[in-house]
Design a protein around this motif. Structure first.
Motif, short mmCIF file in Angstrom:
data_model
loop_
_atom_site.label_atom_id
_atom_site.label_comp_id
_atom_site.label_asym_id
_atom_site.label_seq_id
_atom_site.Cartn_x
_atom_site.Cartn_y
_atom_site.Cartn_z
N ASN A 278 -22.55 10.35 -5.32
CA ASN A 278 -21.59 10.74 -6.36
C ASN A 278 -20.16 10.47 -5.90
O ASN A 278 -19.32 9.99 -6.68
N ALA A 279 -19.89 10.76 -4.62
CA ALA A 279 -18.54 10.51 -4.09
C ALA A 279 -18.24 9.01 -4.13
O ALA A 279 -17.13 8.58 -4.49
N LEU A 280 -19.25 8.20 -3.79
CA LEU A 280 -19.06 6.74 -3.80
C LEU A 280 -18.79 6.25 -5.22
O LEU A 280 -17.92 5.40 -5.45
N THR A 281 -19.52 6.77 -6.18
CA THR A 281 -19.30 6.37 -7.58
C THR A 281 -17.86 6.69 -8.00
O THR A 281 -17.19 5.89 -8.66
N ARG A 282 -17.39 7.87 -7.60
CA ARG A 282 -16.00 8.25 -7.92
C ARG A 282 -15.01 7.29 -7.26
O ARG A 282 -14.07 6.81 -7.89
N ALA A 283 -15.26 6.98 -5.99
CA ALA A 283 -14.34 6.09 -5.25
C ALA A 283 -14.32 4.69 -5.88
O ALA A 283 -13.26 4.08 -6.01
N VAL A 284 -15.49 4.19 -6.28
CA VAL A 284 -15.56 2.85 -6.88
C VAL A 284 -14.76 2.82 -8.19
O VAL A 284 -14.00 1.88 -8.47
N ARG A 285 -14.92 3.89 -8.98
CA ARG A 285 -14.20 3.95 -10.25
C ARG A 285 -12.69 3.87 -10.01
O ARG A 285 -11.97 3.15 -10.68
N ILE A 286 -12.24 4.56 -9.00
CA ILE A 286 -10.80 4.55 -8.69
C ILE A 286 -10.39 3.18 -8.16
O ILE A 286 -9.37 2.61 -8.56
N ASP A 287 -11.20 2.62 -7.26
CA ASP A 287 -10.81 1.36 -6.61
C ASP A 287 -10.79 0.18 -7.58
O ASP A 287 -10.00 -0.75 -7.41
N LYS A 288 -11.65 0.22 -8.59
CA LYS A 288 -11.70 -0.92 -9.54
C LYS A 288 -10.35 -1.13 -10.21
O LYS A 288 -10.02 -2.25 -10.63
N ARG A 289 -9.56 -0.08 -10.31
CA ARG A 289 -8.25 -0.22 -10.96
C ARG A 289 -7.33 -1.13 -10.14
O ARG A 289 -6.34 -1.62 -10.65
N ALA A 290 -7.64 -1.33 -8.85
CA ALA A 290 -6.78 -2.17 -8.00
C ALA A 290 -6.91 -3.66 -8.34
O ALA A 290 -6.07 -4.46 -7.96
N GLN A 291 -7.99 -4.04 -9.05
CA GLN A 291 -8.18 -5.42 -9.53
C GLN A 291 -8.03 -6.47 -8.44
O GLN A 291 -7.14 -7.33 -8.49
N ARG A 292 -8.88 -6.40 -7.44
CA ARG A 292 -8.85 -7.41 -6.38
C ARG A 292 -9.58 -8.68 -6.82
O ARG A 292 -10.41 -8.63 -7.72
N ILE A 293 -9.29 -9.77 -6.15
CA ILE A 293 -10.00 -11.04 -6.44
C ILE A 293 -11.35 -10.97 -5.69
O ILE A 293 -11.35 -10.68 -4.49
N PRO A 294 -12.47 -11.23 -6.36
CA PRO A 294 -13.78 -10.98 -5.71
C PRO A 294 -14.20 -12.04 -4.69
O PRO A 294 -15.33 -12.51 -4.68
N CYS A 295 -13.27 -12.41 -3.81
CA CYS A 295 -13.56 -13.43 -2.79
C CYS A 295 -14.23 -12.78 -1.58
O CYS A 295 -13.76 -11.74 -1.10
N THR A 296 -15.30 -13.38 -1.07
CA THR A 296 -15.99 -12.83 0.10
C THR A 296 -15.57 -13.55 1.39
O THR A 296 -16.07 -13.21 2.46
N GLY A 297 -14.71 -14.57 1.27
CA GLY A 297 -14.30 -15.30 2.47
C GLY A 297 -15.36 -16.23 3.01
O GLY A 297 -15.31 -16.63 4.18
#
Ligand code: SF4
Ligand code: SF4
Length: 378
Positions: A278-297
């Motif tokens: 549940n904590a991870l789901t909350r953290a993901v929801r918050i982090d998605k707002r940062a809109q990073r480019i989905p590059c894995t390098g």
């Protein structure tokens, strides 16, 4: 370290595997492997209980197979599991496949592969597997004892995965699976298809090329409050390892610190509890707002014919986006020379055609160029 059984046999690889795509290099951003540091990393991994090593023909500019062959040669052959992959894009005929497969055995200094994969299969490469008879060729190698288990790594949509699973009697598959892609790139659907076909899953990119080693400050605060002693990256490793049907979680480790952190997450391995999920789901929801480019390098897009440092620029941008400070982009990417910056991009599209994450790279470069111009005007 936990060791999971492959289909209830005595094949029991370590749950944590060493991915050899991002080994220590002689030059920052270069491909030439630093044999001394990378060799020490392999030895430390073995001491930590890792027995699964994943390599591929093109990793490190073609040098990774030779490196791992040299690094593992001193260990008894039955003490480790070695996986490598067929570079389908290079091959057209049975003779090509024979020549490359034998080259790989020689590179790795072995006479069989424990796990062998068709590399980075998507709809187009699936068609090629059919056209050149790649599965039949590899099935013969399996019958000869040169391949113990035959699978494929995958980068496409769930419908394509289903068609591939239905087409041949594979032994396993390798998926990009992490808590961000679980919904964004439909990794959950892909995982469920493997479950349906009873195929053990090797997980690649659990930390998304390092992107999940740090989240935006608010998201990190949620995870740190839940488990103060654990690193942010360890959540990603434990998420993947908590899924039933996962045989090995690969981590492309570049440093002693990453190895120590990954080993700590696995020794002993404790699956995520309901409240941690549940904590991870909350953290993901918050982090998605940062809109990073989905590059894995992964660097499949390199080299750019016009010299653009695509993964370097995306990594720098993502560091800024995670910290919610895109205004620091020039500083964060300060070590990238002018000739390799977004303005050098001619939008030729070569990179986007091979990017397994399907990133619109020319469009992202245009955005970074605009960001740079805006920041320079200030
Ligand atoms: S689209 Fe831009 S970044 Fe990509 S290969 Fe072409 S010039 Fe390089
Ligand atoms: S842009 Fe795509 S191909 Fe290039 S490094 Fe990132 S994920 Fe890999």
């Amino acid at each position: 370290m936990e060791y999971r059984s492959y289909r209830d046999t005595d094949c029991r690889p370590s749950l944590l595997g060493l991915g050899c795509m991002r080994l220590p290099t002689l030059e920052p951003g270069g491909t030439a492997i630093d044999y001394a540091r990378a060799g020490a990393l392999v030895d430390e991994a073995v001491r930590g209980g890792i027995t699964y090593f994943d390599v591929a023909y093109p990793y490190h500019g073609g040098g990774a197979e030779k490196f791992i062959g040299a690094a593992l040669e001193k260990y008894p052959r039955e003490s480790f599991y070695l996986a490598t992959k067929m570079p389908l894009w290079k091959l057209e005929t049975q003779e090509d496949m024979e020549q490359v497969f034998n080259e790989q055995l020689a590179n790795c200094r072995v006479d069989y592969f424990d796990f062998y994969l068709c590399h980075a299969v998507d709809a187009e490469r699936f068609e090629k597997i059919r056209r050149i008879g790649a599965f039949e060729f590899l099935a013969r190698k399996k019958a000869e004892g040169k391949i113990r288990r035959l699978g494929f790594s995958f980068h496409d949509k769930p419908a394509v995965l289903r068609a591939i699973c239905a087409a041949y009697p594979w032994d396993f598959a390798q998926l990009q699976l992490n808590y961000l892609d679980w919904t964004v790139q439909r990794a959950r659907e892909q995982y469920e298809i493997l479950q349906e076909y009873g195929l053990p899953c090797i997980v690649m990119e659990p930390v998304r090329g390092g992107a999940l080693a740090s989240l935006c400050p608010e998201a990190e605060a949620v995870l740190k409050a839940k488990a103060p002693g654990r690193s942010i990256a360890s959540w990603a490793i434990r998420f993947a390892a908590s899924l039933p049907g996962v045989l090995v979680v690969l981590s492309g480790m570049s440093s002693e610190e990453q190895l120590a952190d990954n080993l700590a997450a696995m020794s002993p391995f404790q699956p995520l509890t309901k409240s941690e999920q549940n904590a991870l789901t909350r953290a993901v929801r918050i982090d998605k707002r940062a809109q990073r480019i989905p590059c894995t390098g992964c660097r499949y897009c390199m080299p750019c014919p016009f010299g653009v440092d695509i993964p370097g620029l995306f990594k720098a941008y993502n560091r800024c986006a995670a910290a919610k400070s895109t205004g620091r982009f020039l500083k964060e990417s300060g070590d990238i020379p002018a000739a390799a910056r977004p303005a050098a991009c001619r939008a030729c599209g070569k990179c986007a055609r091979v990017c397994p994450q399907h990133i619109g790279i020319p469009e992202e470069m245009a955005k970074l160029r605009a960001l740079e111009e805006k920041l320079r005007e200030k």
